[in-house]
Design an enzyme around this catalytic site. Structure first.
Site, PDB file in Angstrom:
ATOM      1  N   ARG A   1      -3.524 -10.318   4.570  1.00 58.23           N
ATOM      2  CA  ARG A   1      -3.944 -10.328   3.157  1.00 58.23           C
ATOM      3  C   ARG A   1      -2.810  -9.725   2.341  1.00 58.23           C
ATOM      4  O   ARG A   1      -2.522  -8.538   2.463  1.00 58.23           O
ATOM      5  CB  ARG A   1      -5.229  -9.501   3.025  1.00 58.23           C
ATOM      6  CG  ARG A   1      -5.799  -9.437   1.617  1.00 58.23           C
ATOM      7  CD  ARG A   1      -7.028  -8.524   1.607  1.00 58.23           C
ATOM      8  NE  ARG A   1      -7.660  -8.484   0.294  1.00 58.23           N
ATOM      9  CZ  ARG A   1      -7.257  -7.702  -0.707  1.00 58.23           C
ATOM     10  NH1 ARG A   1      -6.234  -6.907  -0.544  1.00 58.23           N
ATOM     11  NH2 ARG A   1      -7.891  -7.725  -1.871  1.00 58.23           N
TER      12      ARG A   1
ATOM     13  N   LYS B   1       0.820  -1.222   0.000  1.00 57.98           N
ATOM     14  CA  LYS B   1       0.000   0.000   0.000  1.00 57.98           C
ATOM     15  C   LYS B   1       0.849   1.265   0.000  1.00 57.98           C
ATOM     16  O   LYS B   1       2.026   1.254   0.345  1.00 57.98           O
ATOM     17  CB  LYS B   1      -1.007  -0.041   1.146  1.00 57.98           C
ATOM     18  CG  LYS B   1      -2.164  -0.981   0.772  1.00 57.98           C
ATOM     19  CD  LYS B   1      -3.289  -0.998   1.748  1.00 57.98           C
ATOM     20  CE  LYS B   1      -4.386  -1.926   1.185  1.00 57.98           C
ATOM     21  NZ  LYS B   1      -5.350  -2.335   2.202  1.00 57.98           N
TER      22      LYS B   1
END
Ligand code: HH2
Length: 283
Positions: free
Chosen positions: A256, A222
């Site tokens: 995840r 991210k």
């Protein structure tokens, strides 16, 4: 509940589960449409299972900041063939969707978990559908919607506010008939948060695990990691590993990630250091 999931909900669990990210979208920020074709998605899903993913999270709608919603039929068209083929091949499948109809079709096709980044907020049918199907659900925090979530996110106390949101969604799920032992929570790293917010959530993740529900985190590749290191998305695996290690140390049940092979190794080492069973308060 599917046998591969019972470990997530086991308060005595010793190992952390890996959820591999499989985006069947043309605009996912890190895959860039590479896995658009169902065949390619299936190949990558099987590869992630081989690399050590316990779960494969199949999603047909990008949630990147500013991403546009995908119509129902298009999302089904992207997701269903991949869920069908992968579920038949063996790995446990979760479906990353906010739409009840997509969740229903995916569970019929073999998915065993619903990952709803809206925490049952976007589709009024989602909660009752999840309750009816009897599958576990991930409730994730997001400020607003993917269209507006990164517009100047402000919190007085990010951890307190995200926890309050999750507690409210847990109560909502219960009122719709979803039992607490089918609920996982996720602070929603990157969803309406600044770099500082994401770092504080990771630093204080134990306050989320203390709520007594299995915690999932999704820091993989991210932008807050990219901003710290000034690195593009394809060079964020070490940064992801650092975030994962901090989260697993504090009791995250599921991570995840895109880079399953590398992160599997990281998680095994952190699990080994942590040693004794994770303390998860029971409800
Ligand atoms: N992050 C993304 C998507 N789904 N689900 C949960 N529970 N937690 C997360 O942090 C999470 C999630 C966004 O990442 P990615 O799938 O890589 O991108 P995109 O939304 O563009 O497909």
């Amino acid at each position: 509940m599917h046998s591969s999931l019972s470990q997530i909900f086991d308060p005595g669990r010793r190992s952390t589960m890996i959820m591999g990210v499989l985006n069947v979208t043309p605009d996912s920020f890190s895959d860039g449409g590479r896995y658009l074709a169902a065949e390619e998605a299936i190949r990558r899903g099987l590869e992630m299972a081989e690399e050590g993913a316990d779960l494969i999270d199949v999603g047909g709608e990008s949630s990147r900041p500013g991403a546009q919603p995908v119509p129902l039929e298009e999302e089904i068209r992207r997701v269903l063939p991949v869920v069908e083929r992968l579920a038949a091949a063996g790995p446990a499948i979760s479906v990353d969707t906010t739409k009840a109809e997509v969740a229903r079709r995916a569970v019929e096709a073999g998915a065993v978990l619903v990952n709803d980044i809206s925490a049952l907020r976007f589709d009024p049918q989602m909660a009752t559908e999840v309750a009816r199907m009897g599958v576990p659900v991930v409730l994730m925090h997001m400020r607003g919607t993917p269209q507006d979530m990164q517009q100047d996110p402000v919190y007085a106390d990010v951890v307190g506010e995200v926890k309050a949101f999750l507690n409210e969604r847990i109560a909502f799920a219960a009122s719709a008939g979803i039992p607490s032992d089918r609920v996982m929570i996720d602070p929603g790293i990157g969803f309406g948060k600044t770099v500082a917010h994401n770092l504080e959530i990771l630093r204080r993740l134990s306050e989320f695990t203390a709520l007594g529900y299995p915690v999932l985190i999704g820091p993989s590749r991210k932008s807050f990691l990219g901003k710290i290191l000034d690195l593009p998305v394809e060079e964020r695996v070490e940064a992801t590993a650092a975030a994962v290690a901090i989260g697993v140390w504090q009791g995250a049940a599921v991570v995840r990630v895109h880079d399953v092979r590398a992160i599997r190794r990281v998680v095994r080492v952190v699990d080994a250091i942590r040693g004794s069973a994770v303390k998860v308060d029971r409800r």
